[in-house]
Design a protein around this motif. Structure first.
Motif, PDB file in Angstrom:
ATOM      1  N   ASP A 163       0.861  -1.195   0.000  1.00  0.00           N
ATOM      2  CA  ASP A 163       0.000   0.000   0.000  1.00  0.00           C
ATOM      3  C   ASP A 163       0.887   1.232   0.000  1.00  0.00           C
ATOM      4  OD1 ASP A 163      -2.499  -1.391   0.115  1.00  0.00           O
ATOM      5  OD2 ASP A 163      -2.086  -1.783   2.246  1.00  0.00           O
ATOM      6  N   ILE A 164       0.501   2.223  -0.778  1.00  0.00           N
ATOM      7  CA  ILE A 164       1.281   3.462  -0.895  1.00  0.00           C
ATOM      8  C   ILE A 164       0.650   4.518   0.021  1.00  0.00           C
ATOM      9  CG2 ILE A 164       2.037   5.304  -2.439  1.00  0.00           C
ATOM     10  CD1 ILE A 164       1.967   3.330  -4.706  1.00  0.00           C
ATOM     11  N   HIS A 165       1.487   5.187   0.787  1.00  0.00           N
ATOM     12  CA  HIS A 165       1.014   6.277   1.665  1.00  0.00           C
ATOM     13  C   HIS A 165       0.826   7.537   0.831  1.00  0.00           C
ATOM     14  CE1 HIS A 165       0.461   8.851   5.117  1.00  0.00           C
ATOM     15  NE2 HIS A 165       1.485   9.630   4.706  1.00  0.00           N
ATOM     16  N   ILE A 166      -0.411   7.962   0.726  1.00  0.00           N
ATOM     17  CA  ILE A 166      -0.733   9.173  -0.044  1.00  0.00           C
ATOM     18  C   ILE A 166      -0.802  10.345   0.937  1.00  0.00           C
ATOM     19  CG2 ILE A 166      -2.384  10.268  -1.592  1.00  0.00           C
ATOM     20  CD1 ILE A 166      -0.983   7.823  -2.735  1.00  0.00           C
ATOM     21  N   PRO A 167      -0.002  11.362   0.762  1.00  0.00           N
ATOM     22  CA  PRO A 167      -0.010  12.494   1.704  1.00  0.00           C
ATOM     23  C   PRO A 167      -1.329  13.274   1.635  1.00  0.00           C
ATOM     24  CG  PRO A 167       1.378  12.989  -0.172  1.00  0.00           C
ATOM     25  CD  PRO A 167       1.006  11.554  -0.308  1.00  0.00           C
ATOM     26  N   THR A 168      -1.740  13.740   2.774  1.00  0.00           N
ATOM     27  CA  THR A 168      -2.969  14.572   2.857  1.00  0.00           C
ATOM     28  C   THR A 168      -2.663  16.038   3.148  1.00  0.00           C
ATOM     29  OG1 THR A 168      -3.186  14.035   5.196  1.00  0.00           O
ATOM     30  CG2 THR A 168      -4.391  12.641   3.612  1.00  0.00           C
ATOM     31  N   TYR A 208       2.477   8.531  -5.973  1.00  0.00           N
ATOM     32  CA  TYR A 208       2.060   7.485  -6.921  1.00  0.00           C
ATOM     33  C   TYR A 208       3.205   7.106  -7.871  1.00  0.00           C
ATOM     34  CZ  TYR A 208      -2.862   7.770  -5.563  1.00  0.00           C
ATOM     35  OH  TYR A 208      -4.045   7.703  -4.877  1.00  0.00           O
ATOM     36  N   ALA A 209       3.969   8.096  -8.341  1.00  0.00           N
ATOM     37  CA  ALA A 209       5.075   7.813  -9.274  1.00  0.00           C
ATOM     38  C   ALA A 209       6.175   7.014  -8.586  1.00  0.00           C
ATOM     39  CB  ALA A 209       5.628   9.120  -9.825  1.00  0.00           C
ATOM     40  N   ASP A 210       6.541   7.446  -7.378  1.00  0.00           N
ATOM     41  CA  ASP A 210       7.572   6.679  -6.658  1.00  0.00           C
ATOM     42  C   ASP A 210       7.072   5.263  -6.337  1.00  0.00           C
ATOM     43  OD1 ASP A 210       9.148   8.905  -6.758  1.00  0.00           O
ATOM     44  OD2 ASP A 210       8.675   9.589  -4.714  1.00  0.00           O
ATOM     45  N   GLY A 211       5.797   5.147  -6.008  1.00  0.00           N
ATOM     46  CA  GLY A 211       5.247   3.819  -5.735  1.00  0.00           C
ATOM     47  C   GLY A 211       5.300   2.913  -6.943  1.00  0.00           C
ATOM     48  N   GLU A 217      10.220  -2.364  -9.560  1.00  0.00           N
ATOM     49  CA  GLU A 217      11.489  -2.970  -9.142  1.00  0.00           C
ATOM     50  C   GLU A 217      11.242  -4.253  -8.346  1.00  0.00           C
ATOM     51  OE1 GLU A 217      15.580  -1.754  -6.708  1.00  0.00           O
ATOM     52  OE2 GLU A 217      13.851  -0.394  -6.774  1.00  0.00           O
ATOM     53  N   ALA A 218      10.260  -4.235  -7.457  1.00  0.00           N
ATOM     54  CA  ALA A 218       9.958  -5.429  -6.663  1.00  0.00           C
ATOM     55  C   ALA A 218       9.481  -6.570  -7.557  1.00  0.00           C
ATOM     56  CB  ALA A 218       8.907  -5.099  -5.612  1.00  0.00           C
ATOM     57  N   ALA A 219       8.632  -6.256  -8.546  1.00  0.00           N
ATOM     58  CA  ALA A 219       8.138  -7.293  -9.462  1.00  0.00           C
ATOM     59  C   ALA A 219       9.272  -7.865 -10.299  1.00  0.00           C
ATOM     60  CB  ALA A 219       7.040  -6.714 -10.352  1.00  0.00           C
ATOM     61  N   ARG A 220      10.147  -6.970 -10.779  1.00  0.00           N
ATOM     62  CA  ARG A 220      11.281  -7.457 -11.576  1.00  0.00           C
ATOM     63  C   ARG A 220      12.186  -8.361 -10.751  1.00  0.00           C
ATOM     64  NH1 ARG A 220      13.227  -2.138 -15.093  1.00  0.00           N
ATOM     65  NH2 ARG A 220      11.849  -2.514 -16.910  1.00  0.00           N
ATOM     66  N   ASN A 221      12.502  -7.952  -9.537  1.00  0.00           N
ATOM     67  CA  ASN A 221      13.358  -8.784  -8.689  1.00  0.00           C
ATOM     68  C   ASN A 221      12.697 -10.131  -8.395  1.00  0.00           C
ATOM     69  OD1 ASN A 221      15.331  -6.816  -8.565  1.00  0.00           O
ATOM     70  ND2 ASN A 221      14.526  -5.898  -6.687  1.00  0.00           N
ATOM     71  N   CYS A 222      11.397 -10.109  -8.193  1.00  0.00           N
ATOM     72  CA  CYS A 222      10.686 -11.361  -7.921  1.00  0.00           C
ATOM     73  C   CYS A 222      10.720 -12.272  -9.153  1.00  0.00           C
ATOM     74  CB  CYS A 222       9.255 -11.049  -7.519  1.00  0.00           C
ATOM     75  SG  CYS A 222       8.322 -12.488  -6.977  1.00  0.00           S
ATOM     76  N   ILE A 223      10.578 -11.667 -10.340  1.00  0.00           N
ATOM     77  CA  ILE A 223      10.668 -12.450 -11.581  1.00  0.00           C
ATOM     78  C   ILE A 223      12.055 -13.084 -11.708  1.00  0.00           C
ATOM     79  CG2 ILE A 223      10.702 -12.277 -14.088  1.00  0.00           C
ATOM     80  CD1 ILE A 223       7.928 -12.297 -13.011  1.00  0.00           C
ATOM     81  N   LEU A 224      13.098 -12.300 -11.398  1.00  0.00           N
ATOM     82  CA  LEU A 224      14.460 -12.828 -11.477  1.00  0.00           C
ATOM     83  C   LEU A 224      14.655 -13.979 -10.499  1.00  0.00           C
ATOM     84  CD1 LEU A 224      16.476  -9.487 -11.780  1.00  0.00           C
ATOM     85  CD2 LEU A 224      15.951 -11.124 -13.586  1.00  0.00           C
ATOM     86  N   GLU A 427      -4.434   6.999  -9.393  1.00  0.00           N
ATOM     87  CA  GLU A 427      -4.891   6.040  -8.391  1.00  0.00           C
ATOM     88  C   GLU A 427      -5.338   4.735  -9.055  1.00  0.00           C
ATOM     89  OE1 GLU A 427      -8.187   5.775  -4.748  1.00  0.00           O
ATOM     90  OE2 GLU A 427      -8.081   7.552  -6.037  1.00  0.00           O
ATOM     91  N   LYS A 428      -6.016   4.855 -10.189  1.00  0.00           N
ATOM     92  CA  LYS A 428      -6.458   3.659 -10.902  1.00  0.00           C
ATOM     93  C   LYS A 428      -5.273   2.838 -11.416  1.00  0.00           C
ATOM     94  CE  LYS A 428      -9.234   2.252 -14.863  1.00  0.00           C
ATOM     95  NZ  LYS A 428     -10.063   2.716 -16.005  1.00  0.00           N
ATOM     96  N   ASP A 429      -4.304   3.516 -12.034  1.00  0.00           N
ATOM     97  CA  ASP A 429      -3.131   2.794 -12.541  1.00  0.00           C
ATOM     98  C   ASP A 429      -2.332   2.182 -11.411  1.00  0.00           C
ATOM     99  OD1 ASP A 429      -3.893   3.483 -15.045  1.00  0.00           O
ATOM    100  OD2 ASP A 429      -2.406   5.084 -15.323  1.00  0.00           O
ATOM    101  N   ASP A 430      -2.299   2.869 -10.271  1.00  0.00           N
ATOM    102  CA  ASP A 430      -1.595   2.306  -9.128  1.00  0.00           C
ATOM    103  C   ASP A 430      -2.267   1.011  -8.671  1.00  0.00           C
ATOM    104  OD1 ASP A 430       0.475   2.714  -6.894  1.00  0.00           O
ATOM    105  OD2 ASP A 430      -1.409   2.471  -5.774  1.00  0.00           O
ATOM    106  N   SER A 431      -3.575   0.995  -8.739  1.00  0.00           N
ATOM    107  CA  SER A 431      -4.268  -0.240  -8.389  1.00  0.00           C
ATOM    108  C   SER A 431      -3.893  -1.362  -9.365  1.00  0.00           C
ATOM    109  CB  SER A 431      -5.784  -0.002  -8.403  1.00  0.00           C
ATOM    110  OG  SER A 431      -6.157   0.972  -7.455  1.00  0.00           O
ATOM    111  N   THR A 432      -3.781  -1.012 -10.645  1.00  0.00           N
ATOM    112  CA  THR A 432      -3.362  -2.029 -11.638  1.00  0.00           C
ATOM    113  C   THR A 432      -1.942  -2.518 -11.354  1.00  0.00           C
ATOM    114  OG1 THR A 432      -4.775  -0.962 -13.282  1.00  0.00           O
ATOM    115  CG2 THR A 432      -3.090  -2.484 -14.086  1.00  0.00           C
ATOM    116  N   LEU A 433      -1.045  -1.594 -11.060  1.00  0.00           N
ATOM    117  CA  LEU A 433       0.322  -1.984 -10.722  1.00  0.00           C
ATOM    118  C   LEU A 433       0.349  -2.884  -9.499  1.00  0.00           C
ATOM    119  CD1 LEU A 433       2.147   1.442 -11.262  1.00  0.00           C
ATOM    120  CD2 LEU A 433       2.430  -0.621 -12.646  1.00  0.00           C
ATOM    121  N   LYS A 434      -0.481  -2.564  -8.542  1.00  0.00           N
ATOM    122  CA  LYS A 434      -0.541  -3.381  -7.328  1.00  0.00           C
ATOM    123  C   LYS A 434      -1.039  -4.789  -7.644  1.00  0.00           C
ATOM    124  CE  LYS A 434      -2.709  -3.519  -2.750  1.00  0.00           C
ATOM    125  NZ  LYS A 434      -3.613  -2.811  -1.794  1.00  0.00           N
TER     126      LYS A 434
END
Length: 856
Positions: A163-168, A208-211, A217-224, A427-434
């Protein structure tokens, strides 16, 4: 669960030089020196995590590597495989420069940041795209704990950030209002609300961009890591295949040897009574029977020499062991069949290939979907940043000029409405990435569970293979012991042949003793004869010219001038062995002889007493030749005793100046002892050759004769019919040739008689043309076949006219005859009947049949 980040190492010198392209092996070898640390990767099979290890050349050992990995897996539970081909590594192989270069080449191949082979530096290398042709190697780590049936299930994989922390709250404002960070007037506060809103959007967009970067990176490392698990499974399967092939090869080799030996042993054990009965039909030599009687024993056949009861008892024990060994071999077959049935290698191979395909598809999805969304997130974050910059500019202008405040509100509202859909899209694309990241993590969880199951299957299969190999080893040892035990029973099978070799050996030894004795006797007789001749010559000299010599010649010059020649009496060792050998040299032996009734109706043993030797070298000579040689030798000795010179004697002078010192030496001076010695020497050589022949073929010469006779008797009617038909055809050809010759002869005789009546007969000798009725003169040219002379017609440029051997009898000096028949032939191969005169192959020649007019 803390995720260990996979690190791909490139050699320090490569980093320092900024080299990112693929490095040749030769260059990698140069970098591996003992003074620089060597960096290698150890790939964990169960999790796919890569553990970098840096060691000096002297420290690069299995023990040091296990010590570095002890925090992950205890050293006693570690299993290392290096390959391909995947074997348990040794210290010597790890320190090899070729192995180190191959390991570093594997690191470069697994690094996705390295460019493709086509040099496209912008494209990312696909997962599992390389093959073994590059020569790269990898070092995998397996855990014995994970191979146990009681091993716990692997911990599910969770990738972060889940989960990504979205600043308020927005970041501090960069705008200064009348020397104060906070606005004081209501208009400025209204403008500040717009700026704060856009700043919050920027902060949320960056989150969202940093997330997206972290998720990618996490997905790529997991694939490797999943790719590492795939390669580790390949290594385990390869190692299992080596064990499997070794077990199959060992079992096949043992089965072939087992079936061969067990078939031989079964035949011997089942036919033991028949073998004993066969031994009872082979009679002993009469000399051996006599020796047995002298020793108080009664032995008539080979069976009497065998301890029958003891051999039967031993054969019974071998039969029991034979049955036990068969039972164990059946157990081995069942165990191997169970091993084959418990492992469906084709289905498992398809399943492994499907798992690899899943990893490749995940990698493709990550690169196609997540990378695209990450780029979109970055672009939106940049747009929010640009919008915030524009908002700050509008607010600053409005603060500095109050007249622009109303226009600023209009602009800010327009910009606010334009960026309304950016954050919801992010937010929608982040959900897809997740979702994709969770999918990759779940796939690894499934892959870890599957690889643990497959590794347990492989471990169980290897344990079964080891049990099979252990069983094969035990059966091989038991079969070896069975073969050793069966040697005592096999003696009975080989006894007839051994008895045959025994008789041949005794015969050869007797021949050897006789040859040595005869040669010694001949030598002694020869020396005695020479000494007698020397005594006579000395007496002749002393009673002749020697009596005129002065005493100085006898006393000073040659003190032994008047002495007799010394006697040669050597002491040869006694042939004690000959006295203990039975005299079996006059017989042969045929194995497996049986009793038959003789002509008188009595039964007798067809043992060695009734077989005569037929292959002696001396017996092949005509008897008349031996008698003639002995007679010539006797005549020579008689002539020498009477002081007469035989026609074959020669004179040898000792000195050119000596006129009286002559020694008479007969060229054919061969004594009977020398002839006997030569004959017995040939008999010894013959016995040696016969023994060698029997050892090579396992048969005596007589047995070959018997085999030939039996084959002749067993000839089929078809072969006899063919033989008779060939003989009939040959007879017809001979008859046609004879009829043709008879017709020509009759015609020639009629012509001759007609010429005689008319007075036209010509008795002149033809030499340039030979026709029927002509007179020809035939002269002998040498010996032809069967010792007869060959007669050639006297001719001029008409060669190769030979006289038929049927025209004359005996060997006259010449033949004068009238030609009554001539036959034209072509010379065939030299030495064959088609070329009796030794002509060149293809040469035409004529055989002339004549009416003899005169011969001498």
């Amino acid at each position: 669960n803390t995720l260990t980040k996979t690190t791909y190492l490139i050699h320090d010198s490569l980093r320092l030089n900024g080299i990112t392209s693929k490095v040749p092996k030769s260059q990698l070898k140069i970098m591996n020196t003992s003074s620089n640390p060597i960096q290698i990767r150890v790939l964990a099979a169960n999790t796919g995590v890569c553990y970098p290890i840096s060691l000096l050349g002297d420290e690069l050992t299995i023990q040091h590597i296990q010590r570095h990995l002890a925090a992950v897996i205890p050293a006693r539970d570690q299993i290392l495989l290096l390959g391909p081909p995947y074997k348990v590594p040794k210290d010597s192989s790890l320190r090899s420069p070729d192995i180190i270069s191959a390991l570093q080449l594997g690191d470069l191949e697994d690094d996705p940041t390295q460019p493709l082979m086509d040099g496209n530096a912008s494209a990312r290398k696909p997962i599992l795209a390389t093959t073994e042709k590059s020569g790269s190697r990898r070092l995998f780590l397996f855990s014995k704990q994970a191979l146990a049936d009681s091993a716990p299930d692997p911990t599910p994989c969770h990738l972060s950030p889940r989960d990504i922390h979205i600043p308020t709250v927005p970041d501090p404002s960069p705008i200064i209002y009348d020397n104060s960070p906070e606005p004081t007037s209501p208009l400025h506060q209204a403008l500040s609300i717009y700026e704060r809103r856009f700043m919050l959007h920027v902060c949320q967009g960056k989150a969202y961009a940093d997330g997206s970067d972290l998720r990618l990176e996490a997905a790529r490392n997991c694939i490797l890591e999943q790719a590492v698990m795939v390669r580790a499974l390949r290594a385990a399967v390869s190692n299992l295949s080596d064990h499997w092939n070794n077990a199959a090869r060992t079992r096949a080799e043992f089965t072939s040897f087992y079936l061969q030996k067990m078939d031989e042993h079964g035949q011997i054990l089942n036919s033991l009574e028949g073998i004993l009965e066969g031994l009872s039909k082979i009679g002993l030599h009469h000399e051996l029977k006599a020796i047995a009687r002298m020793n108080g024993r009664v032995m008539e056949t080979l069976l009497d020499t065998v301890p029958v009861e003891r051999e039967r008892k031993w054969a019974g024990q071998c039969q029991t062991a034979y049955a036990t060994l068969q039972g164990h071999f059946e157990d081995l077959k069942l165990e191997f069949e169970d091993l084959v049935a418990s492992s469906n290698r084709e289905e498992e191979g398809r399943s492994d290939l499907e798992a690899e395909t899943i990893v490749k598809n995940l990698d493709k999805e990550v690169e196609d979907v997540m990378v695209k969304l990450r780029c979109e997130q970055g672009k939106r974050s940049c747009r929010l940043t640009e919008d915030h910059k524009a908002v700050v500019g509008v607010v600053l202008n409005a603060v500095q000029d109050d007249d622009r405040i109303q226009a600023a509100f209009t602009t800010l509202e327009t910009m606010s409405k334009a960026s309304t859909e950016i954050l919801p899209s992010m937010e929608k694309d982040d959900s897809t990435l997740k979702e994709v990241m969770i999918k990759v993590a779940d796939a690894k969880t499934v892959a870890m569970t599957r690889i643990n199951t497959r590794l347990r299957q492989i471990s169980q299969a290897q344990r079964k293979i080891q049990r099979v190999l252990k069983t094969v080893s035990g059966l091989r040892a038991a079969l070896g012991q069975q073969c050793e035990n069966m040697t005592h029973v096999e003696h009975l099978v080989q006894l007839p042949a051994a008895y045959n070799d025994f008789l041949s050996e005794i015969k050869r030894r007797l021949s050897y003793g006789d040859a040595v004795t005869s040669i010694s006797t001949a030598m002694f007789e020869r020396l005695t004869t020479i000494r007698g001749d020397e005594v006579k010559s000395r007496e002749k000299f002393l009673h002749g010219s020697g009596r005129h010599l002065m005493p100085s010649f006898f006393d000073m010059f040659v003190p032994t001038l008047a002495t007799q020649p010394p006697s040669f009496t050597p002491q040869l060792p006694a042939m004690v062995e000959l006295d203990s050998l039975p005299r079996v040299d006059t017989v042969g032996y045929l194995p497996m002889q049986v009793e038959k009734e003789n002509n008188n109706g009595e039964r007798g043993d067809l043992n060695t007493d009734t077989v005569q030797e037929t292959s002696s070298l001396t017996e092949s000579l005509p008897r008349s030749d031996l008698e003639r040689d002995e007679a010539a030798s006797t005549l020579s000795r008689d002539a020498a005793g009477k002081g007469e010179e035989t026609p074959a004697s020669i004179i040898v002078t000792v000195d050119e100046q000596s006129g009286d010192g002559m020694i008479l030496c007969s060229k054919n001076h061969t004594t009977k002892a020398e002839i006997d010695a030569e004959r017995k020497t040939l008999a010894y050589e013959n016995a040696t050759l016969r023994q060698a022949l029997e050892r090579l073929g396992g048969k005596s010469p007589q047995s070959f004769i018997d085999d030939a006779k039996s084959k002749d008797k067993e000839g089929s009617e078809k072969e006899e019919s063919c033989t008779l038909q060939l003989q009939l055809d040959r007879t017809k050809e001979d008859l046609d040739r004879a009829m043709k010759q008879l017709d020509q002869t009759n015609a020639a005789l009629i012509e001759i008689k007609t010429d005689e009546k008319l007075g036209k007969v010509c008795d002149k000798i033809s030499h340039s043309n030979f026709r029927v009725g002509d007179v020809a003169l035939f002269m002998p040219t040498g010996r032809g076949s069967a010792g007869k002379r060959t007669y050639l017609a006297f001719h001029s440029n008409c060669p190769h006219r030979y006289l038929s051997t049927e025209s004359i009898g005996g060997n006259p000096d010449y033949v004068l005859g009238r030609i009554i028949y001539h036959e034209e032939l072509v010379a065939g191969v030299i030495g064959k009947e088609s070329n009796p005169h030794g002509l060149l192959v293809g040469t035409k020649f004529w055989i002339l049949t004549v009416e003899v007019l005169k011969l001498h």
